[in-house]
Motif scaffolding. Structure first.
Motif, PDB file in Angstrom:
ATOM      1  N   SER A  90       0.676  -1.234  -0.162  1.00 29.40           N
ATOM      2  CA  SER A  90      -0.038  -0.302  -0.063  1.00 29.40           C
ATOM      3  C   SER A  90       1.169   1.174  -0.407  1.00 29.40           C
ATOM      4  CB  SER A  90      -0.963  -0.208   0.902  1.00 29.40           C
ATOM      5  OG  SER A  90      -0.472   0.045   2.809  1.00 29.40           O
ATOM      6  N   ASN A  91       1.633   1.378   0.699  1.00 31.48           N
ATOM      7  CA  ASN A  91       2.799   2.086   0.569  1.00 31.48           C
ATOM      8  C   ASN A  91       3.281   2.885  -1.052  1.00 31.48           C
ATOM      9  OD1 ASN A  91       2.953   2.710   3.456  1.00 31.48           O
ATOM     10  ND2 ASN A  91       4.676   1.108   3.878  1.00 31.48           N
ATOM     11  N   ASP A  95      -6.695   2.772  -5.855  1.00 30.22           N
ATOM     12  CA  ASP A  95      -7.884   3.525  -4.042  1.00 30.22           C
ATOM     13  C   ASP A  95      -8.315   2.468  -4.005  1.00 30.22           C
ATOM     14  OD1 ASP A  95      -7.190   6.428  -4.728  1.00 30.22           O
ATOM     15  OD2 ASP A  95      -9.157   6.461  -5.500  1.00 30.22           O
ATOM     16  N   ILE A 150       1.912   1.928  -3.774  1.00 33.64           N
ATOM     17  CA  ILE A 150       0.978   2.662  -4.310  1.00 33.64           C
ATOM     18  C   ILE A 150       0.431   3.813  -3.997  1.00 33.64           C
ATOM     19  CG2 ILE A 150      -1.976   2.456  -4.713  1.00 33.64           C
ATOM     20  CD1 ILE A 150      -0.759   0.061  -5.760  1.00 33.64           C
ATOM     21  N   GLU A 151       0.384   4.261  -2.511  1.00 30.88           N
ATOM     22  CA  GLU A 151       0.464   5.835  -2.827  1.00 30.88           C
ATOM     23  C   GLU A 151       1.287   6.508  -2.883  1.00 30.88           C
ATOM     24  OE1 GLU A 151      -0.976   9.131  -0.782  1.00 30.88           O
ATOM     25  OE2 GLU A 151      -1.668   7.336  -0.856  1.00 30.88           O
ATOM     26  N   GLN A 174      -3.532  -1.931   3.030  1.00 31.56           N
ATOM     27  CA  GLN A 174      -3.663  -2.014   4.167  1.00 31.56           C
ATOM     28  C   GLN A 174      -4.253  -2.107   4.494  1.00 31.56           C
ATOM     29  OE1 GLN A 174      -5.504   2.294   3.347  1.00 31.56           O
ATOM     30  NE2 GLN A 174      -3.556   3.467   3.208  1.00 31.56           N
ATOM     31  N   LYS A 177       0.444   7.250  -6.379  1.00 28.10           N
ATOM     32  CA  LYS A 177      -0.617   8.130  -7.163  1.00 28.10           C
ATOM     33  C   LYS A 177       0.066   9.278  -6.409  1.00 28.10           C
ATOM     34  CE  LYS A 177      -4.399   6.899  -3.992  1.00 28.10           C
ATOM     35  NZ  LYS A 177      -4.785   6.364  -2.974  1.00 28.10           N
ATOM     36  N   GLN A 185      -4.402  -0.150  -3.045  1.00 26.83           N
ATOM     37  CA  GLN A 185      -3.887   0.456  -1.472  1.00 26.83           C
ATOM     38  C   GLN A 185      -4.697   0.679  -0.976  1.00 26.83           C
ATOM     39  OE1 GLN A 185      -3.583   4.633  -1.370  1.00 26.83           O
ATOM     40  NE2 GLN A 185      -1.959   4.656   0.279  1.00 26.83           N
TER      41      GLN A 185
END
Length: 244
Positions: free
Chosen positions: A203-204, A233, A206-207, A240, A210, A236
């Motif tokens: 998830s980090n 989204d 993917i952030e 998460q 983005k 992520q």
């Protein structure tokens, strides 16, 4: 009546804007869809023990009779079909092939590209993860590389671990198309193959995608339908939750 016609035309316009890419070519082993003016999605199939027959995506960017292919089909035969279609239908010569990670759905057809003299370019992490029996990409890069196709720029970027330790994304700035490969999940997908995944960092990563590419309009995942940033989204949020 005039008001009715106006609303009808507006509805047709909105429907057209929201329509999914249609097939330009389809055989039993290969589907081609056009995503934008210079960007295409190729879909081929991998037979797996755990998930059965799986559709696998790749991206093609073309300009001025040149093409760069991101991810090979899983086998040489489908790769030859793809290369031949690009030459026959679009008049394009493939100038480079880039895998987004070291799994078979990205590199399984690499020999077919090499046999045509097409250079392959991969993250050095990808080259290091391949075993001694694998066909290796010809060139390596560390974290970031700009490639040119015709007069267009395509970015290949390593932003961290997720599906694998080496997964990269490809971004085509002029049309704001992002190929996330298996780092990005289609909407409503499950977690898929986690054998080489880093669940803590997914998830980090993917952030970071983005944040670095906020103008992205089209997102192409490794498997399944293309969409918009909702795919980022969704991915992520999924991972998460895994971390909690």
């Amino acid at each position: 009546m005039r008001t009715y016609i106006t609303f009808l035309l507006l509805g047709l316009t909105l429907a057209n804007c929201q329509s999914k890419p249609e097939n330009l070519y389809q055989s039993e082993t290969l589907i081609i869809k056009q995503i934008s003016d210079h960007t295409y999605q190729h879909i081929t199939y991998l037979q797996t023990d755990d998930y059965g027959k799986v559709g696998c995506n790749g991206m093609i960017v073309v300009d001025q009779n040149e093409a760069i292919v991101f991810d090979t089909p899983p086998d040489d035969e489908s790769s030859v079909e793809l290369i031949n279609w690009l030459g026959r239908a679009l008049g394009c010569r493939v100038t480079a092939m880039v895998p987004t990670h070291f799994h078979r759905d990205c590199l399984g057809g690499l020999a077919a590209f090499h046999q045509r003299g097409i250079p392959s370019i991969a993250n050095n992490r990808t080259i290091q993860l391949l075993d001694s029996t694998a066909i290796l990409p010809w060139q390596g890069f560390d974290d970031f590389i700009n490639l040119t196709v015709g007069e267009q720029e395509v970015i290949v970027d390593y932003l961290g671990e997720g599906h694998t330790a080496d997964n990269v994304i490809a971004y085509f700035p002029s049309e704001q198309v992002l190929f996330g490969g298996c780092l990005v999940k289609k909407l409503n997908a499950g977690k898929g193959n986690l054998e080489d995944a880093n669940l803590e960092e997914w998830s980090n990563t993917i952030e970071k995608v983005k944040t670095k590419y906020p103008e992205t309009e089209w997102v192409l995942p490794g498997h399944g339908s293309a969409g918009d940033q909702a795919l980022l989204d969704y991915t992520q949020e999924m991972f998460q939750t895994t971390r909690q």
